[in-house]
Scaffold this motif. Structure first.
Motif, PDB file in Angstrom:
ATOM      1  N   UNK A   1       0.811  -1.211   0.000  1.00  0.00           N
ATOM      2  CA  UNK A   1       0.000   0.000   0.000  1.00  0.00           C
ATOM      3  C   UNK A   1       0.849   1.267   0.000  1.00  0.00           C
ATOM      4  N   UNK A   2       2.030   1.183   0.653  1.00  0.00           N
ATOM      5  CA  UNK A   2       2.923   2.336   0.688  1.00  0.00           C
ATOM      6  C   UNK A   2       4.338   1.859   0.974  1.00  0.00           C
ATOM      7  N   UNK A   3       5.306   2.747   0.843  1.00  0.00           N
ATOM      8  CA  UNK A   3       6.720   2.353   0.883  1.00  0.00           C
ATOM      9  C   UNK A   3       7.247   2.018   2.273  1.00  0.00           C
ATOM     10  N   UNK A   4       6.585   2.528   3.301  1.00  0.00           N
ATOM     11  CA  UNK A   4       7.002   2.246   4.676  1.00  0.00           C
ATOM     12  C   UNK A   4       5.785   1.794   5.474  1.00  0.00           C
ATOM     13  N   UNK A   5       6.002   1.383   6.697  1.00  0.00           N
ATOM     14  CA  UNK A   5       4.931   0.734   7.447  1.00  0.00           C
ATOM     15  C   UNK A   5       3.780   1.665   7.799  1.00  0.00           C
ATOM     16  N   UNK A   6       4.070   2.950   7.985  1.00  0.00           N
ATOM     17  CA  UNK A   6       2.999   3.882   8.320  1.00  0.00           C
ATOM     18  C   UNK A   6       2.612   4.800   7.165  1.00  0.00           C
ATOM     19  N   UNK A   7       3.235   4.647   6.026  1.00  0.00           N
ATOM     20  CA  UNK A   7       2.919   5.521   4.899  1.00  0.00           C
ATOM     21  C   UNK A   7       4.115   5.695   3.993  1.00  0.00           C
ATOM     22  N   UNK A   8       4.263   6.888   3.458  1.00  0.00           N
ATOM     23  CA  UNK A   8       5.352   7.150   2.512  1.00  0.00           C
ATOM     24  C   UNK A   8       6.599   7.713   3.181  1.00  0.00           C
ATOM     25  N   UNK A   9       6.605   7.715   4.506  1.00  0.00           N
ATOM     26  CA  UNK A   9       7.735   8.275   5.250  1.00  0.00           C
ATOM     27  C   UNK A   9       8.215   7.282   6.303  1.00  0.00           C
ATOM     28  N   UNK A  10       9.513   7.212   6.467  1.00  0.00           N
ATOM     29  CA  UNK A  10      10.116   6.348   7.476  1.00  0.00           C
ATOM     30  C   UNK A  10       9.588   6.693   8.861  1.00  0.00           C
ATOM     31  N   UNK A  11       9.383   5.663   9.684  1.00  0.00           N
ATOM     32  CA  UNK A  11       8.920   5.889  11.056  1.00  0.00           C
ATOM     33  C   UNK A  11       9.690   4.990  12.018  1.00  0.00           C
ATOM     34  N   UNK A  12       9.425   5.176  13.297  1.00  0.00           N
ATOM     35  CA  UNK A  12      10.053   4.341  14.318  1.00  0.00           C
ATOM     36  C   UNK A  12       9.647   2.879  14.179  1.00  0.00           C
ATOM     37  N   UNK A  13       8.494   2.623  13.558  1.00  0.00           N
ATOM     38  CA  UNK A  13       8.096   1.229  13.322  1.00  0.00           C
ATOM     39  C   UNK A  13       9.085   0.546  12.388  1.00  0.00           C
ATOM     40  N   UNK A  14       9.475   1.229  11.333  1.00  0.00           N
ATOM     41  CA  UNK A  14      10.422   0.650  10.370  1.00  0.00           C
ATOM     42  C   UNK A  14      11.768   0.356  11.017  1.00  0.00           C
TER      43      UNK A  14
END
Length: 206
Positions: free
Chosen positions: A141-154
């Motif tokens: 659905x998107x490039x990272x786990x929470x959307x299109x931006x890197x997060x602490x989840x990644x």
């Protein structure tokens, strides 16, 4: 006096703590150790004897990797917006809970399957793949786990996916998880990960 971070280079828990510290430009006195020869100072700070361990200047000890991540993100410069807003923080916690409580036990059995004769290595891998499939579905659905931006989840999860992939790198390379492979490859190849994986001299109390 800088906070002291006891770390082991190849430990995925220590990796995610170092990543958060690095991303947020927090200065620490990093002490790389050997798990077979744990320094007395570390054990005095955290008797459970696992890494990472962060000893703050006021003597406070933080010895859970997720807590160290959150400390770095809250006390450093979260210029990448890794924590996000309150809703995103709940999602980050949910991802990390699933990784730590459900995926990691199956990963350990898959990697060290000889010590778990109750099932085959394939069985353990398939159990771990439930989480990998969840990652794949999300990354479709998107490039990272929470959307299109890197997060602490990644940054909190990919060191464990790296560990999973390395159990059988040939199998992983042709497994039906192209989005996970792409996501993992990008994070492993990032300047930040390369920086936190530089080999350091083992710290000695002497």
């Amino acid at each position: 006096m800088l906070p002291i971070l006891y770390s082991f280079r190849r430990c995925p828990y220590a990796m995610r703590a170092r990543l958060a510290i690095h991303y947020c430009d927090v200065e620490v006195d990093q002490r790389d150790i050997l798990l077979k020869d744990k320094p007395k100072a570390m054990l005095e700070a955290s008797p459970k004897g696992t890494v990472p361990v962060l000893v703050l200047a006021n003597g406070e000890v933080i010895d859970e990797s997720r807590d160290i991540m959150m400390w770095a993100l809250q006390h450093g410069e979260d210029k990448h917006g890794l924590l996000g807003d309150q809703e995103q923080q709940h999602k980050i916690e949910a991802w990390l809970d699933d990784c730590d409580n459900n995926f990691k036990p199956e990963l350990d059995k898959y990697k060290y399957w000889v010590g778990y004769p109750e099932a085959s290595q394939l069985d353990y891998r398939q159990r771990a793949e439930v989480f990998i499939q969840a990652l794949e579905d999300t990354l479709n659905q998107h490039n990272y786990l929470l959307g299109e931006k890197l997060s602490a989840a990644d940054i909190g999860i990919f060191p464990f996916i790296r560990q999973f992939a390395n159990v059988d790198i040939d199998w992983f390379g042709q497994a039906p998880y192209p989005k996970v492979q792409q996501w993992l490859g990008g994070l492993v190849g990032s300047d930040e990960f390369i920086a936190i994986m530089v080999k350091r001299e083992i710290w000695s109390e002497a």
